[in-house]
Design a protein around this motif. Structure first.
Motif, PDB file in Angstrom:
ATOM      1  N   PHE A 163      47.492  15.736  55.383  1.00 39.22           N
ATOM      2  CA  PHE A 163      47.474  15.473  56.932  1.00 39.22           C
ATOM      3  C   PHE A 163      47.398  16.922  57.289  1.00 39.22           C
ATOM      4  N   ALA A 164      46.681  16.926  58.621  1.00 35.68           N
ATOM      5  CA  ALA A 164      46.457  18.065  59.493  1.00 35.68           C
ATOM      6  C   ALA A 164      47.029  17.860  60.839  1.00 35.68           C
ATOM      7  N   VAL A 165      47.572  16.588  61.196  1.00 34.61           N
ATOM      8  CA  VAL A 165      48.145  16.343  62.393  1.00 34.61           C
ATOM      9  C   VAL A 165      49.856  15.921  62.132  1.00 34.61           C
ATOM     10  N   PHE A 166      50.665  16.181  62.627  1.00 33.54           N
ATOM     11  CA  PHE A 166      52.068  16.089  62.556  1.00 33.54           C
ATOM     12  C   PHE A 166      52.429  14.649  62.680  1.00 33.54           C
ATOM     13  N   THR A 167      52.167  13.968  63.908  1.00 32.09           N
ATOM     14  CA  THR A 167      52.680  12.754  64.226  1.00 32.09           C
ATOM     15  C   THR A 167      52.336  11.970  63.105  1.00 32.09           C
ATOM     16  N   PRO A 168      51.057  11.660  62.529  1.00 28.69           N
ATOM     17  CA  PRO A 168      50.928  10.724  61.632  1.00 28.69           C
ATOM     18  C   PRO A 168      51.531  11.036  60.313  1.00 28.69           C
ATOM     19  N   TYR A 169      51.724  12.207  60.011  1.00 26.58           N
ATOM     20  CA  TYR A 169      52.590  12.888  58.788  1.00 26.58           C
ATOM     21  C   TYR A 169      53.998  12.457  58.881  1.00 26.58           C
ATOM     22  N   LYS A 170      54.297  12.741  60.117  1.00 29.16           N
ATOM     23  CA  LYS A 170      55.799  12.258  60.491  1.00 29.16           C
ATOM     24  C   LYS A 170      55.812  10.796  60.242  1.00 29.16           C
ATOM     25  N   ASN A 171      55.109   9.673  60.628  1.00 34.96           N
ATOM     26  CA  ASN A 171      55.196   8.409  60.450  1.00 34.96           C
ATOM     27  C   ASN A 171      55.035   8.087  58.895  1.00 34.96           C
ATOM     28  N   ALA A 172      54.062   8.731  58.244  1.00 37.30           N
ATOM     29  CA  ALA A 172      54.039   8.361  56.739  1.00 37.30           C
ATOM     30  C   ALA A 172      55.133   8.779  56.241  1.00 37.30           C
ATOM     31  N   TRP A 173      55.919   9.966  56.458  1.00 36.85           N
ATOM     32  CA  TRP A 173      57.081  10.356  55.855  1.00 36.85           C
ATOM     33  C   TRP A 173      58.128   9.477  56.157  1.00 36.85           C
ATOM     34  N   LEU A 174      58.304   9.126  57.433  1.00 36.90           N
ATOM     35  CA  LEU A 174      59.499   8.190  57.458  1.00 36.90           C
ATOM     36  C   LEU A 174      59.062   7.043  56.657  1.00 36.90           C
ATOM     37  N   LYS A 175      58.119   6.281  56.756  1.00 38.72           N
ATOM     38  CA  LYS A 175      57.620   5.222  55.827  1.00 38.72           C
ATOM     39  C   LYS A 175      57.879   5.275  54.342  1.00 38.72           C
ATOM     40  N   LYS A 176      57.829   6.409  53.993  1.00 44.33           N
ATOM     41  CA  LYS A 176      57.715   6.803  52.473  1.00 44.33           C
ATOM     42  C   LYS A 176      59.403   7.042  52.079  1.00 44.33           C
ATOM     43  N   ILE A 177      60.335   7.453  52.981  1.00 38.04           N
ATOM     44  CA  ILE A 177      61.544   7.978  52.658  1.00 38.04           C
ATOM     45  C   ILE A 177      62.377   6.858  52.009  1.00 38.04           C
ATOM     46  N   THR A 178      63.252   6.975  51.017  1.00 42.04           N
ATOM     47  CA  THR A 178      64.153   5.919  50.306  1.00 42.04           C
ATOM     48  C   THR A 178      65.532   6.676  50.158  1.00 42.04           C
ATOM     49  N   PRO A 179      66.562   6.110  50.005  1.00 37.96           N
ATOM     50  CA  PRO A 179      67.703   6.572  49.694  1.00 37.96           C
ATOM     51  C   PRO A 179      67.712   7.502  48.422  1.00 37.96           C
ATOM     52  N   PHE A 180      66.802   7.067  47.426  1.00 42.32           N
ATOM     53  CA  PHE A 180      66.784   7.880  46.243  1.00 42.32           C
ATOM     54  C   PHE A 180      66.224   9.327  46.488  1.00 42.32           C
ATOM     55  N   ASP A 181      65.117   9.364  47.568  1.00 40.47           N
ATOM     56  CA  ASP A 181      64.720  10.804  47.977  1.00 40.47           C
ATOM     57  C   ASP A 181      65.951  11.660  48.645  1.00 40.47           C
ATOM     58  N   LEU A 182      66.844  11.026  49.097  1.00 37.65           N
ATOM     59  CA  LEU A 182      67.983  11.629  49.695  1.00 37.65           C
ATOM     60  C   LEU A 182      69.061  11.976  48.832  1.00 37.65           C
ATOM     61  N   LYS A 183      69.094  11.592  47.846  1.00 40.73           N
ATOM     62  CA  LYS A 183      70.498  11.700  46.760  1.00 40.73           C
ATOM     63  C   LYS A 183      70.599  12.735  46.239  1.00 40.73           C
TER      64      LYS A 183
END
Length: 491
Positions: A153-173
């Motif tokens: 990604f070279a634009v933040f908003t679509p990156y952020k949307n993809a980041w939020l879609k990808k995140i799971t509890p395991f990633d934050l464990k």
């Protein structure tokens, strides 16, 4: 990875904690005995001034690491091994001396760090020792978040949307380091020294403690717990430098004295609970991931080049005149109170409020016409929380040369920024006390104050406080012309 090693070495770099630590966890899980080391790397330290708050912050944080390792191991002979010298040499020699089979470390994607790690890997391989590295500094790194066509990604908003879609509890464990703490090994007698004092590594004490910047894991947790009582109001307070709005955790994120997983987990949970402040703060943590992946995927930005190559052809101010303008900016003598207050905050404390970082960057580049790289270097030298990816990203954003940067024609007015974000003049009065007696309405542009107001406040423009070094409206037109030439060439 081999299932079990008889012994391993954890190499701390920008991850100065024991709790929720990826490399330490994997080492403890896969090794029967684990040692932990930090190297005061002279390849880095020799370039720094002898009084550098960052070095003192690191040193004091290491004292806590040493204490926590001994407590975790339940053995007084356990603890942190500290070396002083060139990391490439010290790590290989120590690993060989300790007869470990593997060295464990967390990723550092800055160009110099990557080059160092290549050398270390080679030196270790000469002794039959492997180097294992892990993600720890960000939630998603490198190529973990890509566009639908597999591009970074070279634009933040679509990156952020993809980041939020990808995140799971395991990633934050959190990594359960404590589960395998019994594998922490006692240090050999010849390596069981306390963390050296600053003077032992040729550095001096700073005003770090006077500024009440708390180091180490305990400092990070204290700041986090305080911020969590204010996080719901973050959206409303974050832009006002005289208000206690930020988390003040940036230096802890920089040196890894707090886990990014813990911060993102706290923010994400509150986002799901409907906290607008938490949503904004999480977005800023995602910006941090975004800039780290930009540095990895578009490596030219780490070599002093603009993300948008056409912007490298901009004709910046140069010669003696440019250096005089730059020196006035560095020394807080621009004549614009908010800009000067922000630069004094940086020079005196090593910290600058995020809104003010944008204001002073815009002023340097678009009011003074100075190459953004000059400002980037100055921040790198003075910021306690200096981080290459974020610093480069921020400066390229301000100069309009970066990915998803502000448009070139968006030029902050330093007076209106002052009136909007320091409306009562509290921040200016704190850092520019020579203007403190002026009425608030006159404080943002004192050269426009009435003669009686100046006289009553004992302010003499050009003597007790400098006149503006540029006129904003004129500078704005000159900047637009400078950028339009580049845009026409690019077209």
């Amino acid at each position: 990875m081999q299932t079990t090693f008889s012994s391993g070495l954890v190499w701390l770099r920008r991850d100065l904690r024991v709790t929720d630590h990826a490399a330490l966890y994997h080492a403890l899980k896969h090794c029967q005995k684990v040692h932990v080391v930090f190297v005061f790397d002279t390849a880095i330290l020799d370039k720094l001034p002898r009084a550098d708050r960052r070095v003192e912050f690191i040193r004091d944080s290491l004292v806590q690491v040493d204490e926590r390792l001994r407590a975790l191991a339940g053995h007084p002979q356990a603890g942190l091994i500290v070396r002083h010298g060139v990391a490439q040499d010290k790590i290989a020699k120590l690993a060989h001396h300790l007869q470990v089979q593997a060295v464990f470390a967390n990723h550092d994607d800055e160009p110099q760090a990557l080059a160092r790690d290549i050398q270390v890997r080679g030196h270790l391989a000469d002794h039959g020792i492997v180097l294992h590295t892990f993600k720890d500094h960000v939630i998603f790194e490198r190529n973990e978040v890509l566009t639908q066509v597999g591009k970074p990604f070279a634009v933040f908003t679509p990156y952020k949307n993809a980041w939020l879609k990808k995140i799971t509890p395991f990633d934050l464990k959190a990594y359960p380091v404590e589960k395998y703490a019994q594998h922490l090994a006692p240090r050999p007698d010849d390596l069981a020294q306390p963390v050296p004092a600053l003077q032992d590594i040729d550095f001096e004490n700073t005003n770090l403690h006077a500024l009440k910047i708390p180091p180490g894991e305990s400092g990070g947790q204290t700041l986090l717990q305080d911020f969590l009582t204010r996080i719901d109001h973050y959206e409303d307070t974050r832009n006002f430098p005289a208000v206690k709005g930020p988390s003040y955790l940036s230096v802890h994120l920089r040196f890894g004295t707090v886990s990014i997983r813990q911060l993102a987990r706290e923010a994400h949970a509150r986002l799901l609970a409907g906290s607008p402040g938490a949503a904004v703060w999480l977005s800023e943590l995602i910006w941090r991931d975004f800039y780290v992946q930009v540095l990895h995927n578009f490596s030219h930005v780490g070599r002093g080049q603009s993300f948008k190559p056409e912007y490298d052809s901009i004709k910046w101010e140069h010669g003696t005149h440019a250096h005089k303008l730059f020196d006035a900016w560095c020394q807080a003598r621009t004549g614009y109170p908010l800009v000067d207050a922000a630069m004094r905050q940086l020079n005196q404390t090593g910290y600058m409020h995020n809104r003010l970082r944008m204001v002073v960057a815009s002023f340097l580049v678009k009011d003074l016409g100075i190459d953004w790289r000059w400002g980037e270097r100055y921040f790198a030298e003075h910021l306690n929380d200096f981080d290459l990816s974020a610093n480069n990203g921020g400066w390229q954003w301000a100069s309009s040369s970066g990915c998803d940067a502000q448009p070139y024609f968006r030029i902050f007015n330093p007076i209106s920024q002052s009136e909007k974000f320091d409306p009562e003049g509290k921040f200016i009065r704190r850092y520019v006390p020579e203007l403190a007696a002026l009425p608030t309405a006159a404080l943002h542009a004192p050269w426009l104050a009435k003669p009686m107001e100046l006289q009553t406040a004992e302010v003499v423009i050009g003597k007790t406080y400098p006149a503006p070094i540029v006129e904003h409206a004129d500078a704005r037109e000159k900047t637009l012309a400078r950028y339009v030439v580049v845009k026409k060439k690019a077209a």
